[in-house]
Scaffold this active site. Structure first.
Site, PDB file in Angstrom:
ATOM      1  N   ASN A  87      -7.313  -2.505  13.967  1.00  0.00           N
ATOM      2  CA  ASN A  87      -9.425  -2.799  13.681  1.00  0.00           C
ATOM      3  C   ASN A  87      -9.188  -4.222  12.582  1.00  0.00           C
ATOM      4  OD1 ASN A  87      -7.896  -1.947  10.920  1.00  0.00           O
ATOM      5  ND2 ASN A  87      -9.170  -0.257  10.864  1.00  0.00           N
TER       6      ASN A  87
ATOM      7  N   ASP B  34       0.631  -0.804  -0.193  1.00  0.00           N
ATOM      8  CA  ASP B  34      -0.878  -0.120  -0.083  1.00  0.00           C
ATOM      9  C   ASP B  34       0.446   1.383   0.328  1.00  0.00           C
ATOM     10  OD1 ASP B  34       0.673  -0.794   2.220  1.00  0.00           O
ATOM     11  OD2 ASP B  34      -1.036  -1.150   3.123  1.00  0.00           O
TER      12      ASP B  34
ATOM     13  N   GLU C 257      -9.367  -1.810   5.254  1.00  0.00           N
ATOM     14  CA  GLU C 257     -10.308  -1.257   5.972  1.00  0.00           C
ATOM     15  C   GLU C 257     -11.573  -2.534   6.203  1.00  0.00           C
ATOM     16  OE1 GLU C 257      -8.414  -0.165   7.912  1.00  0.00           O
ATOM     17  OE2 GLU C 257      -8.300   1.860   7.569  1.00  0.00           O
TER      18      GLU C 257
ATOM     19  N   HIS D 281      -7.350  -4.415   9.837  1.00  0.00           N
ATOM     20  CA  HIS D 281      -7.007  -4.348   9.064  1.00  0.00           C
ATOM     21  C   HIS D 281      -5.424  -5.807   8.241  1.00  0.00           C
ATOM     22  CE1 HIS D 281      -4.537  -0.056   9.547  1.00  0.00           C
ATOM     23  NE2 HIS D 281      -3.821  -1.575   9.578  1.00  0.00           N
TER      24      HIS D 281
HETATM   25  C1  F6R Z   1       1.249  -1.636   6.144  1.00  0.00           C
HETATM   26  C2  F6R Z   1       0.444  -1.756   6.011  1.00  0.00           C
HETATM   27  C3  F6R Z   1      -0.869  -2.076   7.396  1.00  0.00           C
HETATM   28  C4  F6R Z   1       0.106  -2.548   8.611  1.00  0.00           C
HETATM   29  C5  F6R Z   1      -0.837  -2.086   9.911  1.00  0.00           C
HETATM   30  C6  F6R Z   1       0.437  -2.340  10.750  1.00  0.00           C
HETATM   31  O1  F6R Z   1       2.336  -1.585   4.702  1.00  0.00           O
HETATM   32  O2  F6R Z   1      -0.316  -2.286   4.968  1.00  0.00           O
HETATM   33  O3  F6R Z   1      -1.729  -2.806   6.810  1.00  0.00           O
HETATM   34  O4  F6R Z   1       0.710  -3.530   8.386  1.00  0.00           O
HETATM   35  O5  F6R Z   1      -1.459  -1.464   9.911  1.00  0.00           O
HETATM   36  O6  F6R Z   1       1.098  -1.303  11.812  1.00  0.00           O
HETATM   37  P1  F6R Z   1       2.373  -1.417  12.952  1.00  0.00           P
HETATM   38  O7  F6R Z   1       3.125  -2.879  12.325  1.00  0.00           O
HETATM   39  O8  F6R Z   1       2.242   0.043  12.425  1.00  0.00           O
HETATM   40  O9  F6R Z   1       1.444  -2.373  13.926  1.00  0.00           O
END
Ligand code: F6R
Length: 242
Positions: free
Chosen positions: A136, A67, A143, A138
């Site tokens: 959440n 992303d 989302e 994701h």
């Molecule tokens: C990042 C991504 C997100 C993160 C998720 C967890 O490229 O795709 O899905 O993996 O938000 O983020 P952290 O590791 O910062 O808790």
């Protein structure tokens, strides 16, 4: 699904790096699906260490990131392009032509999503997809929603995601509201999936992901349906699961 509980974040990173290491040794031209965020930083550090020891070669690896924030250029220090460069790419011998990240500066959603879907198709899909887990549920920026979004799309970020990522911006109002993300189908088509989860803050959602119903309201729950998923989490992340 293979589940490994580790003592702490460092041990989680060591084990996750070992999975990526073995993938790259066995298939040097692997297509690696990569993630940003706090969770993979230590994993990338381990891979850089192995590379510096001469044990890993990225020259034939192709990478495809999950992303990118819409509206951030690759020079912006909170763009995922910048993150990947700082935390992995500039330290190893990956060919820049083999690096793929959605382009957050393209205004036309349809155009950028079609381009990225074509990149995924041309690479023949992902051999090993690394995923962090959002608070959440994701994965990528898929989302919680009424239905699973299948392919690359532009997503309006959930308030909880914006709040969670605000810590990284000078001003919380600077957090982009939209992002491009690979879709659930592309993630599910990866041959292997590696999920890393750390910290007590993820304990409730990890329980839902692993033991709750499969639902687009908890996007990562779809991984229960994938036939080759490895989850590596620390004790704190597993603290709500007996
Ligand atoms: C990042 C991504 C997100 C993160 C998720 C967890 O490229 O795709 O899905 O993996 O938000 O983020 P952290 O590791 O910062 O808790």
């Amino acid at each position: 699904m293979r589940i490994y509980q580790t003592k702490n974040y460092n041990d989680m990173c060591r084990k996750a790096a070992a999975v990526i290491f073995s993938q790259m040794i066995l298939k040097p031209d692997s297509v690696l699906g990569l993630a940003t965020g706090s969770s993979p930083i230590g994993v990338y550090q381990r891979l850089i260490e192995q590379y510096n020891k001469g044990d890993l070669d990225f020259s034939m690896v192709k990478s495809i990131n999950l992303d990118e924030y819409k509206g951030l250029s690759c020079e912006h220090d909170q763009s995922y392009y910048y993150f990947m460069n700082e935390n992995l790419f500039k330290h190893v011998n990956i060919n820049p032509d083999n690096v793929n990240i959605p382009n957050g500066m393209v205004k036309n959603n349809d155009q950028e999503c079609a381009r990225y879907n074509e990149v995924i198709r041309r690479l023949g899909g992902v051999d090993l997809q690394l995923l962090g887990l959002g608070h959440n549920g994701h994965i990528g920026f898929n989302e919680p929603d009424e239905a699973f979004a299948l392919e690359t799309h532009c997503v309006k970020l959930a308030k909880s995601t914006i709040d969670a990522n605000a810590r990284l911006f000078d001003n919380p109002d600077d957090v982009p509201r939209y992002a491009y993300t690979m879709g659930i189908k592309s993630i599910m088509q990866a041959k292997r999936v590696l999920v890393i989860v750390s910290g007590e803050g993820k304990a409730d959602i990890l329980k839902k992901v692993l033991t709750g119903p499969v639902t687009p309201h908890v996007p990562a729950s779809i991984l229960q349906m994938h036939n080759d998923v490895t989850v590596i989490g620390d004790e704190a992340a597993f603290s709500k699961i007996n």
